[in-house]
Design an enzyme around this catalytic site. Structure first.
Site, PDB file in Angstrom:
ATOM      1  N   THR A 150     120.649  32.213  30.203  1.00 58.83           N
ATOM      2  CA  THR A 150     119.225  32.243  29.265  1.00 58.83           C
ATOM      3  C   THR A 150     119.077  30.798  29.316  1.00 58.83           C
ATOM      4  O   THR A 150     119.941  29.816  29.621  1.00 58.83           O
ATOM      5  CB  THR A 150     119.201  32.675  28.052  1.00 58.83           C
ATOM      6  OG1 THR A 150     119.643  34.031  28.201  1.00 58.83           O
ATOM      7  CG2 THR A 150     117.875  32.580  27.263  1.00 58.83           C
TER       8      THR A 150
ATOM      9  N   GLY B 298     122.210  31.579  24.928  1.00 61.01           N
ATOM     10  CA  GLY B 298     123.326  31.657  24.144  1.00 61.01           C
ATOM     11  C   GLY B 298     123.902  33.129  23.990  1.00 61.01           C
ATOM     12  O   GLY B 298     124.781  33.322  22.948  1.00 61.01           O
ATOM     13  N   GLY B 299     123.154  34.064  24.234  1.00 63.25           N
ATOM     14  CA  GLY B 299     123.424  35.545  23.910  1.00 63.25           C
ATOM     15  C   GLY B 299     123.092  35.748  22.562  1.00 63.25           C
ATOM     16  O   GLY B 299     122.169  35.049  21.825  1.00 63.25           O
TER      17      GLY B 299
ATOM     18  N   ASP C  53     121.204  44.999  27.831  1.00 63.10           N
ATOM     19  CA  ASP C  53     121.046  44.676  26.482  1.00 63.10           C
ATOM     20  C   ASP C  53     120.655  45.887  25.704  1.00 63.10           C
ATOM     21  O   ASP C  53     120.454  45.680  24.404  1.00 63.10           O
ATOM     22  CB  ASP C  53     119.840  43.481  26.243  1.00 63.10           C
ATOM     23  CG  ASP C  53     120.378  42.107  26.606  1.00 63.10           C
ATOM     24  OD1 ASP C  53     121.406  41.876  26.581  1.00 63.10           O
ATOM     25  OD2 ASP C  53     119.513  41.204  26.537  1.00 63.10           O
TER      26      ASP C  53
ATOM     27  N   ARG D 279     109.307  40.352  27.624  1.00 66.48           N
ATOM     28  CA  ARG D 279     110.578  40.969  27.639  1.00 66.48           C
ATOM     29  C   ARG D 279     110.393  42.036  28.720  1.00 66.48           C
ATOM     30  O   ARG D 279     109.422  42.802  28.994  1.00 66.48           O
ATOM     31  CB  ARG D 279     111.096  41.671  26.346  1.00 66.48           C
ATOM     32  CG  ARG D 279     112.145  42.182  26.014  1.00 66.48           C
ATOM     33  CD  ARG D 279     113.420  41.256  26.249  1.00 66.48           C
ATOM     34  NE  ARG D 279     114.745  41.788  25.924  1.00 66.48           N
ATOM     35  CZ  ARG D 279     115.883  41.146  26.193  1.00 66.48           C
ATOM     36  NH1 ARG D 279     115.807  40.152  26.855  1.00 66.48           N
ATOM     37  NH2 ARG D 279     116.813  41.704  25.641  1.00 66.48           N
TER      38      ARG D 279
ATOM     39  N   SER E  38     116.444  41.624  21.685  1.00 66.07           N
ATOM     40  CA  SER E  38     116.840  40.458  22.236  1.00 66.07           C
ATOM     41  C   SER E  38     117.458  39.300  21.053  1.00 66.07           C
ATOM     42  O   SER E  38     117.039  39.688  20.024  1.00 66.07           O
ATOM     43  CB  SER E  38     115.812  39.649  23.033  1.00 66.07           C
ATOM     44  OG  SER E  38     115.825  38.412  23.431  1.00 66.07           O
TER      45      SER E  38
ATOM     46  N   GLU F 265     119.248  37.440  31.697  1.00 64.33           N
ATOM     47  CA  GLU F 265     120.181  38.034  30.922  1.00 64.33           C
ATOM     48  C   GLU F 265     121.727  37.542  31.103  1.00 64.33           C
ATOM     49  O   GLU F 265     122.267  36.822  30.454  1.00 64.33           O
ATOM     50  CB  GLU F 265     120.180  39.520  31.232  1.00 64.33           C
ATOM     51  CG  GLU F 265     120.597  40.282  29.869  1.00 64.33           C
ATOM     52  CD  GLU F 265     122.040  40.576  29.826  1.00 64.33           C
ATOM     53  OE1 GLU F 265     123.169  40.432  30.656  1.00 64.33           O
ATOM     54  OE2 GLU F 265     122.788  41.004  28.722  1.00 64.33           O
TER      55      GLU F 265
ATOM     56  N   THR G 148     115.088  34.126  30.515  1.00 59.87           N
ATOM     57  CA  THR G 148     116.543  34.650  31.081  1.00 59.87           C
ATOM     58  C   THR G 148     116.317  35.705  31.920  1.00 59.87           C
ATOM     59  O   THR G 148     115.310  36.256  32.232  1.00 59.87           O
ATOM     60  CB  THR G 148     116.821  35.307  29.682  1.00 59.87           C
ATOM     61  OG1 THR G 148     118.171  36.004  29.878  1.00 59.87           O
ATOM     62  CG2 THR G 148     115.943  36.723  29.135  1.00 59.87           C
TER      63      THR G 148
END
Length: 576
Positions: A391, A478-479, A431, A107, A456, A411, A409
């Site tokens: 993503t 898919g967020g 995010d 991340r 996340s 983002e 991702t």
């Protein structure tokens, strides 16, 4: 990622560094599953060119992690709207020899100069989301390449520099523009209209590329050659790092990302977060990934009879109500465990799950469920962070039975829309919660802080049997809806006993608060009406179509893969 997909006003995030394995309780009567057949292999990913790159590495004797490096390098080229060299990732890895599961956290991190109010405008209000995404403030230190290098040093078999050949060749010689990339380039997304994106995706006559047009990216080829020769240092130090820093400092809202921030970036690894589910063990990354939320959702559903309601109104009702509880807790408590106390053990302990599951009544409450108070929880405000869907997810199984489940991702669509050396920069810092406190002054777990990783929803999952043999792997972009997509796929495979392709193709239903988004037309006849009778009114066109699930499972006949029909991916075996 979908072009201009709109996801619910959810604030979903979860964890990945506090990775712990719990004992496989309640598995005494579990049947023994056969280990994955040796000599087999499979790659499931969002683009056939990336799948072929992974298979090429496996044919040469590479491991699952070796193939994952090749897959990511190609996806960053042919699916730049979703992931890339400038982004971040989470990986769950199964070692067939030791039967252990490791979580890798790539991340992005906030720069040392980040402040809790960096997304607050001069009027004291949160910035418009599009403005924040396009700004230099949205970009964090990228971690996907460094994470892959760490995992490859642990589990690779081939030389690192052999893993970028496909990406380099495609970038140099050209590749046919995939439909999703071309559609994204012509979308109304603000990132598609940045000067860098317009220059890259425009043909000599000024029109945007179309599906099938040949795309060349010599700058990307040069970048992967450097990474192949120097490792992640090529990205995080030197000429490319200087270009990243210069790019984020352009514009009216410059970022503070520095050369020192990039050089200091370190991925994390640790034991995966594993919990029993019926006769299985499900493993994910911990905080700040979406893994803990998915495990909580499974824990809630284990306390229902959803298994005897495959794809019927009662089954989807139970799914929707467990999802609401999952999202309520996730939004309040999940953040980077290096900065905030995340009550993972409390959220997943049986007594807490028992109490929360009892809130699922015969009909849905018209009011949104409140977050619970698990052991170890501290007073915090719910987080309303919205995560766009730029993503992708892929799964690799190698002939030795090792498995990679990885979600990666930039983002949002094309990240921040800013490009250097052939790749897009992430906008991952959006995010974070734009407001560090709520109106009452209560702190938000996902507030910005220097060096912090944003929450996340990514939750790459691996499923084992009671003997810790590999059963399945699955994940999705898919967020915030990732949590619902992964939960649906796991229920479809493990509870409803569907072949993985059928499980991935099940209708999507995302439930948060009082909102139910769904692919209404894909449900069997009568289900929408049955749900409405129980207080669940489905709404179409609210992002429920945005999944990109990929997975692999073990069957008595060998490996079987699945690719979400909503995208252009495939799942192919090593030896057809």
């Amino acid at each position: 990622m979908t072009v201009r997909t709109r996801f619910l006003p959810l604030a979903l995030s979860v964890l990945l560094a506090a990775c712990q394995s719990s004992p496989p309780a309640r598995l005494e009567s579990a049947p023994v599953a056969a280990p994955a057949a040796r000599g087999q292999g499979m790659v499931a990913a969002a683009n056939p060119m990336a799948v072929e790159a992974g298979l090429r590495v496996l044919r040469e004797g590479g491991s699952a992690v070796d193939a994952a490096v090749a897959v990511q390098a190609v996806l960053g080229l042919v699916e730049p709207q979703s992931s890339g060299l400038g982004g971040g990732a989470f990986m769950t890895y199964y070692d067939a020899r030791t039967r252990s599961v490791t979580a890798y956290d790539g991340r992005e991190t906030a720069p040392a100069g980040a402040t809790p109010d960096m997304f607050i405008g001069p009027d004291g209000r949160p910035l418009d989301r599009a403005t924040a995404i396009l700004s230099g403030r949205s970009t964090g230190a990228p971690g996907a390449v460094a994470m892959l290098a760490m995992a490859q040093a642990d589990h690779g078999k081939l030389a690192w520099n052999r893993l970028f050949l496909d990406a380099e060749r495609l970038a140099d010689q050209g590749f046919p523009a995939p439909g999703r990339m071309a559609m994204s380039a012509s979308s109304r997304s603000p990132q598609a209209s940045t000067p860098d994106a317009v220059a890259y995706f425009s043909k000599p006559d000024g029109t945007k590329i179309q599906k099938g047009d040949t795309v060349r990216n010599p700058a990307y080829a040069a970048t992967v050659r450097k990474i192949a020769a120097q490792g992640p240092k090529a990205l995080l130090e030197g000429e490319i790092a200087e270009a990243i820093v210069a790019k984020v400092r352009e514009g009216a809202l410059p970022g503070t990302l520095s050369l020192d921030d990039l050089k200091r970036y370190r991925p994390r690894k640790g034991e995966a977060l594993c919990r029993p589910f019926r006769v299985y063990i499900v493993c994910t990354p911990g905080a700040p990934s979406g893994g803990p939320a998915v495990l909580q959702g499974l824990g809630l559903l284990e306390r229902t009879d959803i298994a005897v309601h495959p794809n019927d109104a009662e089954g989807w009702y139970l799914f929707s109500q467990a999802s609401r509880l999952m999202y309520a807790d996730r939004d309040r408590y999940i953040g980077d465990p290096a900065f905030v106390d995340v009550p993972i053990e409390g959220l997943l302990e049986p007594a807490y799950l028992d109490a929360r599951a009892k809130l699922i009544g015969p009909v849905a409450s018209p009011t949104a469920p409140e977050p619970g108070m698990p052991r170890g929880a501290k007073a915090r405000s719910p987080d309303a962070t919205r995560e766009p869907a730029g993503t992708t997810h892929f799964v690799v199984v190698d002939p030795a039975g090792n498995v990679v489940s990885m979600t990666t991702t930039v983002e949002s669509i094309f990240g921040s829309g800013r490009m250097v050396h052939g790749f897009f920069l992430n906008n991952q810092l959006t995010d974070f919660s734009f407001s560090p406190k709520d109106k009452t002054g209560a702190p938000v777990a996902n507030a910005v802080a220097p060096g912090k990783r944003p929450r996340s929803s990514m939750a790459p999952a691996i499923v084992l049997d009671r003997n810790r043999n590999f059963v399945a792997a699955v994940g999705s972009p898919g967020g915030p809806a990732i949590l619902a997509y992964n939960l649906k796929a796991l229920v479809g495979v493990l509870d409803w006993k569907l072949p993985i392709q059928e499980a991935l193709a099940l209708p999507n239903l995302i439930s948060s608060g009082t909102f139910y988004a769904a692919e209404v037309d894909k449900f069997p006849p009568g289900i929408a009406q049955g749900l409405a009778a129980k207080g669940v009114t489905l709404r179409s066109g609210a992002g429920a179509e945005g999944s990109g699930l990929h997975g692999v499972e073990v069957t008595p006949q060998g490996l079987r893969g699945g690719a979400d029909p909503r995208r252009e991916g495939v799942a192919l075996p090593l030896n057809p």
